[in-house]
Design a protein around this motif. Structure first.
Motif, PDB file in Angstrom:
ATOM      1  N   ALA A 194      36.898  37.467  37.676  1.00 52.23           N
ATOM      2  CA  ALA A 194      38.274  37.286  38.311  1.00 52.23           C
ATOM      3  C   ALA A 194      39.169  37.046  38.314  1.00 52.23           C
ATOM      4  O   ALA A 194      40.246  36.083  38.223  1.00 52.23           O
ATOM      5  CB  ALA A 194      38.346  38.160  38.943  1.00 52.23           C
ATOM      6  N   SER A 198      41.857  35.313  35.690  1.00 54.01           N
ATOM      7  CA  SER A 198      42.884  36.432  36.502  1.00 54.01           C
ATOM      8  C   SER A 198      44.799  35.654  36.257  1.00 54.01           C
ATOM      9  O   SER A 198      44.786  34.447  36.835  1.00 54.01           O
ATOM     10  CB  SER A 198      43.189  37.235  37.847  1.00 54.01           C
ATOM     11  OG  SER A 198      43.996  37.582  38.064  1.00 54.01           O
ATOM     12  N   MET A 219      39.141  43.546  37.918  1.00 54.51           N
ATOM     13  CA  MET A 219      40.458  42.479  38.343  1.00 54.51           C
ATOM     14  C   MET A 219      41.517  42.914  38.452  1.00 54.51           C
ATOM     15  O   MET A 219      42.084  42.619  39.392  1.00 54.51           O
ATOM     16  CB  MET A 219      40.079  42.132  37.010  1.00 54.51           C
ATOM     17  CG  MET A 219      41.526  41.030  36.980  1.00 54.51           C
ATOM     18  SD  MET A 219      42.030  39.321  35.075  1.00 54.51           S
ATOM     19  CE  MET A 219      40.637  39.220  35.070  1.00 54.51           C
ATOM     20  N   ILE A 223      44.269  42.737  42.228  1.00 58.40           N
ATOM     21  CA  ILE A 223      45.078  42.012  41.976  1.00 58.40           C
ATOM     22  C   ILE A 223      46.672  42.823  42.927  1.00 58.40           C
ATOM     23  O   ILE A 223      47.652  42.249  42.977  1.00 58.40           O
ATOM     24  CB  ILE A 223      45.289  42.339  40.607  1.00 58.40           C
ATOM     25  CG1 ILE A 223      45.262  40.344  39.543  1.00 58.40           C
ATOM     26  CG2 ILE A 223      47.781  41.666  39.983  1.00 58.40           C
ATOM     27  CD1 ILE A 223      45.625  41.641  37.603  1.00 58.40           C
TER      28      ILE A 223
END
Length: 495
Positions: A194, A198, A219, A223
């Motif tokens: 991730a 990301s 993920m 975030i």
């Protein structure tokens, strides 16, 4: 064990359905694992139409939706079996692959609710499908962790390509069955993958791994940092009411009263169409999207400055104070659009379908905002120079990315922090004298155009109606008038 499929409707009578539900519920209760939430969806066709390749895996088909896709299966199945061998061989456990499949077979009743559709087939086939794909995913995450690459990273993060976490945990238990505990088999590899893929900085706060649905879900939560309360709600398109002016309401009432007068009814459609044109509000036009000027417009006209937020801050930390708009860093590479699109699709579908709640539209709102402030390569250049935009994706491709992603499927209501920031930016921009003059001129021009359009249309309609009166009589005359008026109003709407 026979396949149990709660998605299949009864073929006849009520009792078969009752028996099916009773059997399904008892089977799910007999599994000592909490039933996971629905979290793997078929991507809506409206999103696929924008960019089909962003949602359909190109090399690796995982799980129910893509494992048996012909082109993926023929090209990848032997590679999958080789990856399975790489994972299980070091453990030197006899028939380990059978143990993995058997454990998964026992939890099929709680795997099916993870999907929005679950086909009817033999539980053994499901068990081996998930065993092969789950072990392949473990192999690819291990390779990525050690060497920094996988067969296709973006395929692993696609919404339709996810493997439920409950399956992966059963694989972990099977690999640990010789008494050795496999430390952080999934969590550390999820985190590394991730962080590497990301577009945004991940939250430093630990994610409750017991509540993770799959890799994409991990993920997304990393975030968003899902613990903060939400102020933005999801509403279906068109469900936000539009306030009518008093004049419009009065005219509607007059129309309804006029409908009682004999002979007037055929002409009421004309009046209603005219009112729609004259009283259409900007609010109706703008309701589906965030309205905000571009970076260049804010900078050149309103003298708004942009700056990079502190490194610890994520997409929730967009602020505007003392003439400076602070934005978080976003890293865009060639796979970033696929990842962004799947994260947004997941957020929207979970917001619409999650019975537990807790899903807002923060990511969608952020992307809508970026779509608004990025119109040209110059906008990207300004943000790149400030280190707000980073990565290898060229400026022109970034413009295409944000201009190509459609706005949200539904409307966002409420006043989030980002909405308040947008309102402040618009206020500063709209208060610039040149902007005020331009908007007033546009307003007057629209009013004149509507009036002229109205006069020309009505004049043309009256001339044609006069000709119809000469050429026809009785009911045929009335029908001819209605046909002519309808054609003229169609022309009016196209103007």
């Amino acid at each position: 064990m026979p396949s149990i499929n709660p998605f299949v409707a009864p073929t006849s009578g009520d009792q078969p359905w009752v028996d099916q539900m009773r059997k399904t519920l008892k089977t799910q209760l007999s599994v000592l694992i909490d039933t996971p939430p629905l979290s793997i969806f078929s991507v809506p066709q409206i999103l696929k139409d924008e960019k089909p390749e962003a949602y359909a895996p190109q090399k690796i088909g995982l799980g129910l939706k893509h494992h048996f896709r012909t082109e993926l299966y023929s090209n990848m199945q032997q590679n999958k079996l080789t990856a399975v061998e790489r994972v299980i061989k070091p453990y030197q456990i006899p028939d380990l692959e059978d143990r993995v499949a058997e454990r998964i077979k026992n939890i099929i009743p709680v795997v099916s609710p993870c999907y929005d559709s679950f086909p009817e087939t033999d539980a053994d086939a499901f068990a081996w499908l998930f065993a092969i794909d789950g072990l392949l995913l473990l192999d690819q995450l291990r390779v990525y962790f050690e060497k920094g690459f996988a067969i296709d990273e973006k395929d692993l993060i696609m919404l339709e390509n996810q493997i439920p976490m409950v399956v992966l945990k059963e694989i972990e238990k099977a690999l640990s069955s010789n008494g050795e505990h496999v430390e952080e088999l999934w969590e550390s590899k999820f985190r590394y993958f991730a962080e590497s893929n990301s577009p945004f900085l991940l939250s430093k706060e630990a994610i409750d791994f017991n509540r993770v649905n799959h890799l994409l879900d991990y993920m997304y939560h990393s975030i968003i940092n899902n613990e903060v309360s939400r102020d933005v709600a999801y509403l279906k398109p068109g469900s936000i009411p539009v306030e009518k002016s008093a004049a419009a309401e009065l005219l509607e009432a007059i129309i309804k009263a006029a409908g009682l007068i004999p002979g007037v009814k055929p002409f009421l459609g004309i009046i209603e169409s005219i009112i729609k044109i004259l009283y259409q509000t900007d609010k109706e036009k703008m309701i589906q999207e965030i309205r905000v000027p571009s970076v260049s417009e804010l900078g050149d006209i309103a003298r708004v400055k942009f700056a990079l937020s502190t490194k610890e801050e994520g997409i929730r930390n967009i602020s505007f104070a003392n003439g400076t708009c602070c934005l978080p860093v976003i890293t865009l590479n060639y796979d970033s659009e696929v990842i962004l699109r799947n994260l947004m699709a997941y957020e929207k579908l979970m917001a619409k379908n999650s019975l537990m709640g807790g899903f807002g539209l923060e990511l969608t709102e952020y992307v809508d905002f970026m779509c608004g402030i990025i119109d040209t390569a110059n906008d990207v250049k300004v943000l790149r120079e400030l280190k707000i935009i980073q990565g290898d994706l060229p400026d022109e491709e970034i413009v295409k990315l944000f201009n190509g992603i459609g706005r949200s499927l539904g409307n966002m209501s409420g006043q989030s922090m980002l909405r308040q920031t947008v309102a402040e930016l618009n206020k500063v921009y709209d208060n610039v004298l040149s902007v005020r003059i331009k908007k007033e001129a546009e307003k007057q021009a629209r009013a004149v155009a509507r009036a002229l359009t109205f006069l020309v249309s009505i004049s043309g309609t009256l001339v044609l109606a006069r000709e119809a009166l000469v050429q026809a009589s009785g009911s045929k005359m009335t029908q001819l008038i209605i046909n002519i008026v309808t054609k003229q109003m169609a022309v009016l709407f196209r103007l």
